[in-house]
Design a protein around this motif. Structure first.
Motif, PDB file in Angstrom:
ATOM      1  N   LEU A 173     -41.063  22.479 -10.261  1.00 39.78           N
ATOM      2  CA  LEU A 173     -41.781  21.793  -9.184  1.00 39.78           C
ATOM      3  C   LEU A 173     -42.293  20.427  -9.660  1.00 39.78           C
ATOM      4  O   LEU A 173     -42.302  19.453  -8.905  1.00 39.78           O
ATOM      5  CB  LEU A 173     -42.946  22.683  -8.732  1.00 39.78           C
ATOM      6  N   THR A 174     -42.690  20.357 -10.915  1.00 38.00           N
ATOM      7  CA  THR A 174     -43.159  19.091 -11.493  1.00 38.00           C
ATOM      8  C   THR A 174     -42.029  18.065 -11.491  1.00 38.00           C
ATOM      9  O   THR A 174     -42.178  16.954 -10.976  1.00 38.00           O
ATOM     10  CB  THR A 174     -43.654  19.318 -12.943  1.00 38.00           C
ATOM     11  N   PHE A 175     -40.879  18.439 -12.041  1.00 34.85           N
ATOM     12  CA  PHE A 175     -39.759  17.492 -12.124  1.00 34.85           C
ATOM     13  C   PHE A 175     -39.271  17.102 -10.730  1.00 34.85           C
ATOM     14  O   PHE A 175     -38.992  15.941 -10.461  1.00 34.85           O
ATOM     15  CB  PHE A 175     -38.608  18.073 -12.956  1.00 34.85           C
ATOM     16  N   LEU A 176     -39.194  18.101  -9.847  1.00 35.00           N
ATOM     17  CA  LEU A 176     -38.666  17.833  -8.509  1.00 35.00           C
ATOM     18  C   LEU A 176     -39.621  16.949  -7.705  1.00 35.00           C
ATOM     19  O   LEU A 176     -39.207  15.966  -7.086  1.00 35.00           O
ATOM     20  CB  LEU A 176     -38.387  19.156  -7.792  1.00 35.00           C
ATOM     21  N   SER A 177     -40.920  17.281  -7.729  1.00 31.21           N
ATOM     22  CA  SER A 177     -41.899  16.492  -6.959  1.00 31.21           C
ATOM     23  C   SER A 177     -41.934  15.057  -7.455  1.00 31.21           C
ATOM     24  O   SER A 177     -42.044  14.114  -6.675  1.00 31.21           O
ATOM     25  CB  SER A 177     -43.325  17.039  -7.121  1.00 31.21           C
ATOM     26  N   ASP A 178     -41.875  14.910  -8.797  1.00 34.45           N
ATOM     27  CA  ASP A 178     -41.996  13.567  -9.356  1.00 34.45           C
ATOM     28  C   ASP A 178     -40.778  12.708  -9.038  1.00 34.45           C
ATOM     29  O   ASP A 178     -40.876  11.490  -8.906  1.00 34.45           O
ATOM     30  CB  ASP A 178     -42.191  13.653 -10.871  1.00 34.45           C
ATOM     31  N   ALA A 179     -39.619  13.368  -8.903  1.00 35.88           N
ATOM     32  CA  ALA A 179     -38.379  12.624  -8.661  1.00 35.88           C
ATOM     33  C   ALA A 179     -38.151  12.347  -7.178  1.00 35.88           C
ATOM     34  O   ALA A 179     -37.409  11.432  -6.814  1.00 35.88           O
ATOM     35  CB  ALA A 179     -37.198  13.425  -9.215  1.00 35.88           C
ATOM     36  N   TYR A 180     -38.803  13.126  -6.314  1.00 34.25           N
ATOM     37  CA  TYR A 180     -38.561  13.027  -4.874  1.00 34.25           C
ATOM     38  C   TYR A 180     -39.071  11.685  -4.339  1.00 34.25           C
ATOM     39  O   TYR A 180     -40.258  11.377  -4.413  1.00 34.25           O
ATOM     40  CB  TYR A 180     -39.266  14.189  -4.167  1.00 34.25           C
ATOM     41  N   THR A 181     -38.172  10.881  -3.821  1.00 32.76           N
ATOM     42  CA  THR A 181     -38.536   9.525  -3.386  1.00 32.76           C
ATOM     43  C   THR A 181     -37.937   9.243  -2.010  1.00 32.76           C
ATOM     44  O   THR A 181     -36.777   9.573  -1.772  1.00 32.76           O
ATOM     45  CB  THR A 181     -37.937   8.476  -4.368  1.00 32.76           C
ATOM     46  N   VAL A 182     -38.748   8.662  -1.148  1.00 32.29           N
ATOM     47  CA  VAL A 182     -38.206   8.199   0.134  1.00 32.29           C
ATOM     48  C   VAL A 182     -38.310   6.680   0.101  1.00 32.29           C
ATOM     49  O   VAL A 182     -39.396   6.144  -0.113  1.00 32.29           O
ATOM     50  CB  VAL A 182     -39.025   8.760   1.323  1.00 32.29           C
ATOM     51  N   GLU A 183     -37.167   6.003   0.243  1.00 35.29           N
ATOM     52  CA  GLU A 183     -37.245   4.538   0.162  1.00 35.29           C
ATOM     53  C   GLU A 183     -36.449   3.858   1.271  1.00 35.29           C
ATOM     54  O   GLU A 183     -35.538   4.444   1.847  1.00 35.29           O
ATOM     55  CB  GLU A 183     -36.828   4.051  -1.235  1.00 35.29           C
ATOM     56  N   LYS A 184     -36.840   2.629   1.528  1.00 30.52           N
ATOM     57  CA  LYS A 184     -36.169   1.835   2.578  1.00 30.52           C
ATOM     58  C   LYS A 184     -34.915   1.196   2.022  1.00 30.52           C
ATOM     59  O   LYS A 184     -34.919   0.627   0.932  1.00 30.52           O
ATOM     60  CB  LYS A 184     -37.107   0.721   3.058  1.00 30.52           C
ATOM     61  N   VAL A 185     -33.826   1.311   2.787  1.00 35.60           N
ATOM     62  CA  VAL A 185     -32.605   0.582   2.442  1.00 35.60           C
ATOM     63  C   VAL A 185     -32.224  -0.181   3.693  1.00 35.60           C
ATOM     64  O   VAL A 185     -31.747   0.404   4.660  1.00 35.60           O
ATOM     65  CB  VAL A 185     -31.479   1.556   2.037  1.00 35.60           C
ATOM     66  N   GLY A 186     -32.494  -1.478   3.716  1.00 34.67           N
ATOM     67  CA  GLY A 186     -32.292  -2.265   4.936  1.00 34.67           C
ATOM     68  C   GLY A 186     -33.186  -1.704   6.030  1.00 34.67           C
ATOM     69  O   GLY A 186     -34.398  -1.569   5.835  1.00 34.67           O
ATOM     70  N   ASP A 187     -32.560  -1.346   7.168  1.00 32.21           N
ATOM     71  CA  ASP A 187     -33.350  -0.784   8.266  1.00 32.21           C
ATOM     72  C   ASP A 187     -33.433   0.730   8.186  1.00 32.21           C
ATOM     73  O   ASP A 187     -34.077   1.372   9.017  1.00 32.21           O
ATOM     74  CB  ASP A 187     -32.708  -1.154   9.615  1.00 32.21           C
ATOM     75  N   ASN A 188     -32.757   1.295   7.198  1.00 34.61           N
ATOM     76  CA  ASN A 188     -32.726   2.760   7.100  1.00 34.61           C
ATOM     77  C   ASN A 188     -33.620   3.274   5.986  1.00 34.61           C
ATOM     78  O   ASN A 188     -34.131   2.514   5.178  1.00 34.61           O
ATOM     79  CB  ASN A 188     -31.288   3.239   6.845  1.00 34.61           C
ATOM     80  N   GLU A 189     -33.734   4.604   5.962  1.00 30.88           N
ATOM     81  CA  GLU A 189     -34.481   5.261   4.900  1.00 30.88           C
ATOM     82  C   GLU A 189     -33.520   6.138   4.131  1.00 30.88           C
ATOM     83  O   GLU A 189     -32.604   6.702   4.726  1.00 30.88           O
ATOM     84  CB  GLU A 189     -35.534   6.183   5.538  1.00 30.88           C
ATOM     85  N   ARG A 190     -33.725   6.237   2.833  1.00 27.71           N
ATOM     86  CA  ARG A 190     -32.944   7.248   2.127  1.00 27.71           C
ATOM     87  C   ARG A 190     -33.876   8.112   1.291  1.00 27.71           C
ATOM     88  O   ARG A 190     -34.882   7.634   0.762  1.00 27.71           O
ATOM     89  CB  ARG A 190     -31.844   6.631   1.265  1.00 27.71           C
ATOM     90  N   VAL A 191     -33.528   9.403   1.201  1.00 28.64           N
ATOM     91  CA  VAL A 191     -34.225  10.306   0.280  1.00 28.64           C
ATOM     92  C   VAL A 191     -33.393  10.306  -0.980  1.00 28.64           C
ATOM     93  O   VAL A 191     -32.179  10.502  -0.932  1.00 28.64           O
ATOM     94  CB  VAL A 191     -34.309  11.734   0.856  1.00 28.64           C
ATOM     95  N   VAL A 192     -34.051  10.028  -2.091  1.00 33.16           N
ATOM     96  CA  VAL A 192     -33.314  10.034  -3.353  1.00 33.16           C
ATOM     97  C   VAL A 192     -34.123  10.793  -4.402  1.00 33.16           C
ATOM     98  O   VAL A 192     -35.319  10.606  -4.544  1.00 33.16           O
ATOM     99  CB  VAL A 192     -32.927   8.591  -3.797  1.00 33.16           C
ATOM    100  N   LEU A 193     -33.417  11.687  -5.075  1.00 31.23           N
ATOM    101  CA  LEU A 193     -34.066  12.483  -6.124  1.00 31.23           C
ATOM    102  C   LEU A 193     -33.815  11.756  -7.441  1.00 31.23           C
ATOM    103  O   LEU A 193     -32.719  11.842  -7.998  1.00 31.23           O
ATOM    104  CB  LEU A 193     -33.421  13.877  -6.133  1.00 31.23           C
ATOM    105  N   LYS A 194     -34.839  11.019  -7.909  1.00 33.52           N
ATOM    106  CA  LYS A 194     -34.628  10.174  -9.089  1.00 33.52           C
ATOM    107  C   LYS A 194     -34.835  10.975 -10.374  1.00 33.52           C
ATOM    108  O   LYS A 194     -35.687  10.643 -11.205  1.00 33.52           O
ATOM    109  CB  LYS A 194     -35.543   8.953  -9.023  1.00 33.52           C
ATOM    110  N   LEU A 195     -34.080  12.044 -10.482  1.00 32.72           N
ATOM    111  CA  LEU A 195     -34.174  12.903 -11.668  1.00 32.72           C
ATOM    112  C   LEU A 195     -33.553  12.207 -12.867  1.00 32.72           C
ATOM    113  O   LEU A 195     -32.574  11.462 -12.713  1.00 32.72           O
ATOM    114  CB  LEU A 195     -33.384  14.188 -11.434  1.00 32.72           C
ATOM    115  N   ASP A 196     -34.102  12.491 -14.051  1.00 27.66           N
ATOM    116  CA  ASP A 196     -33.431  12.055 -15.262  1.00 27.66           C
ATOM    117  C   ASP A 196     -32.000  12.617 -15.223  1.00 27.66           C
ATOM    118  O   ASP A 196     -31.778  13.741 -14.773  1.00 27.66           O
ATOM    119  CB  ASP A 196     -34.174  12.606 -16.477  1.00 27.66           C
ATOM    120  N   LYS A 197     -31.046  11.821 -15.707  1.00 29.05           N
ATOM    121  CA  LYS A 197     -29.636  12.246 -15.619  1.00 29.05           C
ATOM    122  C   LYS A 197     -29.397  13.585 -16.301  1.00 29.05           C
ATOM    123  O   LYS A 197     -28.535  14.357 -15.886  1.00 29.05           O
ATOM    124  CB  LYS A 197     -28.730  11.177 -16.226  1.00 29.05           C
ATOM    125  N   ARG A 198     -30.172  13.848 -17.368  1.00 28.58           N
ATOM    126  CA  ARG A 198     -29.984  15.117 -18.076  1.00 28.58           C
ATOM    127  C   ARG A 198     -30.347  16.311 -17.199  1.00 28.58           C
ATOM    128  O   ARG A 198     -29.895  17.419 -17.415  1.00 28.58           O
ATOM    129  CB  ARG A 198     -30.829  15.137 -19.358  1.00 28.58           C
TER     130      ARG A 198
END
Ligand code: ATP
Length: 454
Positions: A331-356
């Motif tokens: 839950l720690t890794f997932l919550s910390d990586a969970y990101t909602v960001e603007k891309v132009g006029d849209n939104e994207r959800v991106v899980l910015k997890l460490d690649k490992r």
């Protein structure tokens, strides 16, 4: 947190346990992406706590243990109390202690109903020692240990065979085996990931407080009184491990225990700033003196003294413990990586997890689904990459949608086979487009270099 729980369900990370039968509180099942993330966290935990430590070994002990284990550990005697829980902050109190002061006495054989009639906590005006509220759940006779009906064929006693209330007991039970059969010398550590079961009164906060969970433990055995320096080092190493794997340092903090159990020398928690409910314990780091081995020596009658091979000195080692629930770590890794960001006029959800930690390392797409030559090449690349990493093949929907699906589950790279890949006249012949999850930028990579680059 609600958004994260919904996300976990929607994208196949975590499901409510036994959902088709209405769900069971405090039990969760990890789905296809969840299990990959969980396994990757375990791999990184093992890398840091076993592989990269010269004096640590790992074990995997049986879930069922001799009933005396839980008597020696204090779990059998220590948990059978009438408990009420503060509805506001979830602090539990022994109501027998509180009401004993005004002449109401508990009887071990009391039914829960009798107990609740006698102990009317809310009328007794008891203040929560933690938050000061006066709103209590009805008292329950409570033992956190979960009983099984496995027969105790030893004929030694009437104690039921319990499921483990904590995983680390397997390490204490095998301490002598490890010393006798491996080349470890004090100071040394033993690591284990194992299941634990607790009759939690009120499971809550998703994976945070469950009735069944996994714990990753290390027990570091040191010479008596040689605990302090090692303890500080272990504490810092554990904190740094989270940061190194991408958790934002400002979302982590240390917290020292205010009330120590009688045998403990010191105890700290690493806390994470969970969405919605704030900082709470992820991992405990405990300086436990010789309590655990002394107890097991007393109850088993087996000499658990360590003999120093050079000096011949005999002693019971002291133990420094780290203990963390895999679910809380997840839950720690997932919550910390969970990101909602603007891309132009849209939104994207991106899980910015460490690649490992990313569940899928690369997704392979043909640019178009209806071009057999692109599909064939993409399938070939997918099959090759799958030999060394978790990959996904996706030819469904427009490319933008396919990127978004991978961003959501944290896939670091998307590999696209396009017309240039197959066009002998193109300067990009024999290359694929590799799109980065975080920057969204594309680079061309030669197909034969792909595995290395990824
Ligand atoms: P808490 O005070 O939150 O109940 P604890 O101090 O009882 O936790 P320990 O017995 O020290 O916890 O267990 C070590 C670790 O196991 C905790 O730091 C936590 O990560 C995890 N853990 C404990 N209880 C649960 C639970 N019910 N569900 C999930 N993880 C748990």
């Amino acid at each position: 947190m609600d958004e994260i729980i919904a996300f976990c369900k929607r994208r196949g990370f975590v499901y409510q346990g036994s959902e088709i039968y209405g769900g069971m509180a405090g039990l969760y099942d990890f789905g296809p992406y969840g299990v990959q993330l969980l396994n990757n966290i375990k791999t990184e935990w093992r890398r840091a706590n076993v592989q990269m430590k010269q004096n640590y070994v790992e074990i995997d002990s049986a879930i069922f243990k001799m009933p005396e284990t839980w008597v020696a550990s204090g779990h059998v005697g220590g948990f059978a109390d009438p408990l009420s829980e503060c509805k506001k902050c979830h602090t539990r109190i022994r109501v027998d202690k509180e009401l004993g002061k005004i002449g109401v006495e508990a009887d071990e054989k009391m039914s829960e109903k009798e107990l609740q009639e006698i102990f009317d906590v809310n009328k007794a005006n008891i203040k929560c020692p933690h938050c000061g509220a006066k709103d209590w759940t009805e008292p329950k006779m409570f033992n956190l240990l979960v009983k099984s009906n496995l027969g105790d064929f030893t004929g030694k006693g009437e104690t039921p065979v319990y499921l483990p209330g904590e995983a680390c007991q397997g390490i204490y039970l095998n301490y002598k085996n490890i010393v006798d059969t491996t080349r470890v010398k004090v100071p040394f550590g033993v690591a284990q990931i194992g299941k634990a079961f607790r009759n939690e009164i009120s499971p809550r906060n998703f994976l945070f407080r469950c009735r069944e969970f996994e714990q990753a433990d290390t027990q570091y055995f040191v010479r008596p009184h040689e605990n302090e320096e090692a303890y500080q080092k272990i504490k810092q190493e554990r904190f740094d491990w989270y940061v190194n794997l991408g958790v934002k340092a400002e979302n982590l903090r240390f917290k020292q225990h205010e009330h120590l159990v009688f045998y403990a020398n010191d105890a700290w928690d690493i806390e994470y700033n969970f969405p919605s409910y704030g900082f709470d314990e992820v991992e405990g780091i405990h300086d436990r003196t010789d309590y655990d081995l002394t107890q097991h020596m007393k109850f088993s009658g087996v000499d658990l003294n360590y003999t120093d091979p050079t000096t011949g000195e005999k002693y019971i080692p002291w133990i420094l413990e780290t203990s963390v629930g895999m679910g809380r770590m997840f839950l720690t890794f997932l919550s910390d990586a969970y990101t909602v960001e603007k891309v132009g006029d849209n939104e994207r959800v991106v899980l910015k997890l460490d690649k490992r930690l990313a569940p899928i390392k690369a997704a392979v797409f043909p640019l178009l689904k209806n071009k057999p030559e692109l599909v064939e090449k993409a399938r070939e690349i997918y099959a090759k990459l799958s030999e060394t990493m978790m990959c996904e093949f996706d030819d469904n929907g427009n490319i933008g949608k396919r990127y978004r699906r991978q961003d959501e589950i944290g896939t670091p790279a998307c590999v696209v086979v396009d017309f240039d890949t197959l066009d002998e006249n193109s300067p990009n012949f024999g290359t694929v487009a590799v799109r980065d999850r975080d920057t969204m930028e594309q680079t061309r990579v030669k197909t034969e270099d792909l595995e290395k680059v990824l």
